[in-house]
Enzyme design. Structure first.
Site, PDB file in Angstrom:
ATOM      1  CD  GLN A 130      -2.533   1.114   2.738  1.00 21.51           C
ATOM      2  OE1 GLN A 130      -2.767   0.036   3.283  1.00 21.51           O
ATOM      3  NE2 GLN A 130      -2.897   2.254   3.272  1.00 21.51           N
ATOM      4  CB  SER A 133       3.354   7.092   4.396  1.00 21.79           C
ATOM      5  OG  SER A 133       2.352   6.902   5.348  1.00 21.79           O
ATOM      6  CD  GLU A 248      -4.006   1.544   7.171  1.00 28.08           C
ATOM      7  OE1 GLU A 248      -2.834   1.404   6.806  1.00 28.08           O
ATOM      8  OE2 GLU A 248      -4.586   2.642   7.199  1.00 28.08           O
ATOM      9  CD  GLU A 378       1.699  10.736  18.482  1.00 29.63           C
ATOM     10  OE1 GLU A 378       2.520  10.537  19.379  1.00 29.63           O
ATOM     11  OE2 GLU A 378       1.620  10.025  17.457  1.00 29.63           O
TER      12      GLU A 378
END
Length: 410
Positions: A130, A133, A248, A378
């Protein structure tokens, strides 16, 4: 909630155990955290293992039969996962393809793409990754800079991806790229299927502190992708990516699966190691064991509740983000407790092929990467706060950004 098997589930579990026993000699058997000495040989063995399991009907259990799956329930899928762990069969090498890429191709691909990719994906003839990022965007997926420019019947792609799990062994990947830089950043994206062996694709593994290289950098230099490999319409890549992200969250911890060594493995280690520790260290170790066991079991059973809701017609939602958060926290507690039980052995460096103590050290060193995979802690806290708890969103300059999303699990 009753966590015992129903009669149908008990019968299904018995069939799964029988199938695993029948094919035991054809499967890889490794304890969690254990690695083969030769990574290439292990890759081929894991591909073979998935192929055998697929032929036995134990891969793609919850996929629809029309797409090559078994048309089963998520409860049956969970049973297969439990029995694989019991038989010491490691996670499927193509877990990203089955949990994330495959559902995206099913939802947004053409019938030709279904025919071309899905059966081979289930058998691990093709391993998938995948490609989300990027170095400059991280968890702000819509800030990606990789571009795809139309050139006749092709798109020419340039850019870089990072933290791409399995890219070093992958044959294909789903790639999100910017195709219209003049539109708001969520509106100018398009999703493609990328041939990882195409000219211009360069993969560089990233060495992690545990010694393994699960993550990679991927460089894309004038890579040509045929328009027929597009998933969805041009500019609709954000909508396609949401399908991937929702699946995911469930695949990475949302189903209550262990994200490291199991609490049962911790209990076995404790039975062996705890009596040999000094009395004062035994007290601390027992406290760590209790915290780890409570967290791990709570995460596991809460995950079963989520799977039950989905199997009854619900959709994967933001609650899965809480599951991934809890799973990461529990895995860290289990690993830390395990390393504490090692006593003085914990201070020595270990490598692949070392004894049981090395498994716990490597697992502890591997887990910080899982805190990134599938969304950083986060970012997931923001999702839980805003979309589950209804807290006010943080101030944002981008009016088109509906919520924090992540491409950290590549």
């Amino acid at each position: 909630m009753d966590f015992d098997d129903t009669p149908d589930e008990a019968a299904y579990r018995a069939r799964v155990r029988a199938a695993l026993a029948e094919h035991a000699d054809e499967l890889v058997h490794l304890d969690a955290g254990e690695e083969a000495a030769d990574p290439r040989e292990q890759e081929q063995a894991l591909r073979r293992t998935q192929r055998v399991l697929a032929e036995a009907g134990l891969v793609g259990v919850a996929w629809a039969a029309e797409h090559g799956g078994q048309g089963g329930s998520l409860a049956q899928q969970a049973i297969v996962g439990q029995e694989l762990a019991r038989a010491r069969v490691p996670s499927l090498i193509n877990h990203i393809g089955i949990g994330m890429c495959g559902p995206t191709v099913i939802a947004h691909g053409t019938p030709e793409q279904h025919e071309r990719y899905l059966a081979r994906l289930l058998r691990a003839d093709d391993v998938w990754c995948q490609l989300f990022s990027e170095p400059a965007s991280g968890s702000d997926l819509a800030a990606l800079r990789t571009t795809a420019v139309r050139d006749g019947e092709d798109w020419v792609v340039n850019g870089q991806k990072v933290w791409t799990t399995l890219a070093h062994v992958a044959d294909f990947g789903i790639l999100l790229a910017r195709t219209d830089p003049g539109r708001p950043k969520h509106a100018g994206l398009t999703m493609f299927v990328l041939d990882m062996h195409a000219p211009g694709v360069t993969v560089r593994p990233l060495r992690q502190m545990g010694g393994q290289s699960d993550f990679n950098e991927v460089f894309l230099d004038d890579v040509r992708i045929p328009d027929g490999e597009r998933l969805g319409e041009p500019g609709e890549g954000w909508r396609v990516a949401l399908t991937t992200l929702l699946n995911e969250r469930v695949a990475v911890g949302g189903g209550g699966n262990d994200l490291g060594l199991s609490v049962e493995a911790l209990a076995r280690l404790a039975a062996d190691r705890l009596p040999g520790l000094p009395a004062d260290r035994q007290v601390l170790a027992r406290q760590a064991l209790g915290r780890a066991a409570v967290a791990a079991l709570a995460n596991r059973y809460t995950g079963y509740r989520r799977l039950t809701a989905i199997s009854q017609g619900g959709l994967p939602g933001p609650e899965a983000s809480a599951g991934k958060l809890a799973g990461t926290a529990a895995a860290k507690l289990v690993a830390d407790a395990g390393v504490r039980l090692l006593g003085d052995d914990a201070v020595f460096a270990v490598g692949p092929g070392d004894d049981d103590a090395g498994r716990w050290q490597r697992n502890q060193a591997w887990l910080p990467g899982i805190a990134i995979a599938g969304g950083t802690d986060e970012v997931l806290r923001n999702i839980v706060g805003e979309r589950v708890l209804g807290l006010p969103p943080e101030p944002r300059e981008d009016k088109h950004r509906p919520f924090h999303a992540t491409g950290s699990r590549a």
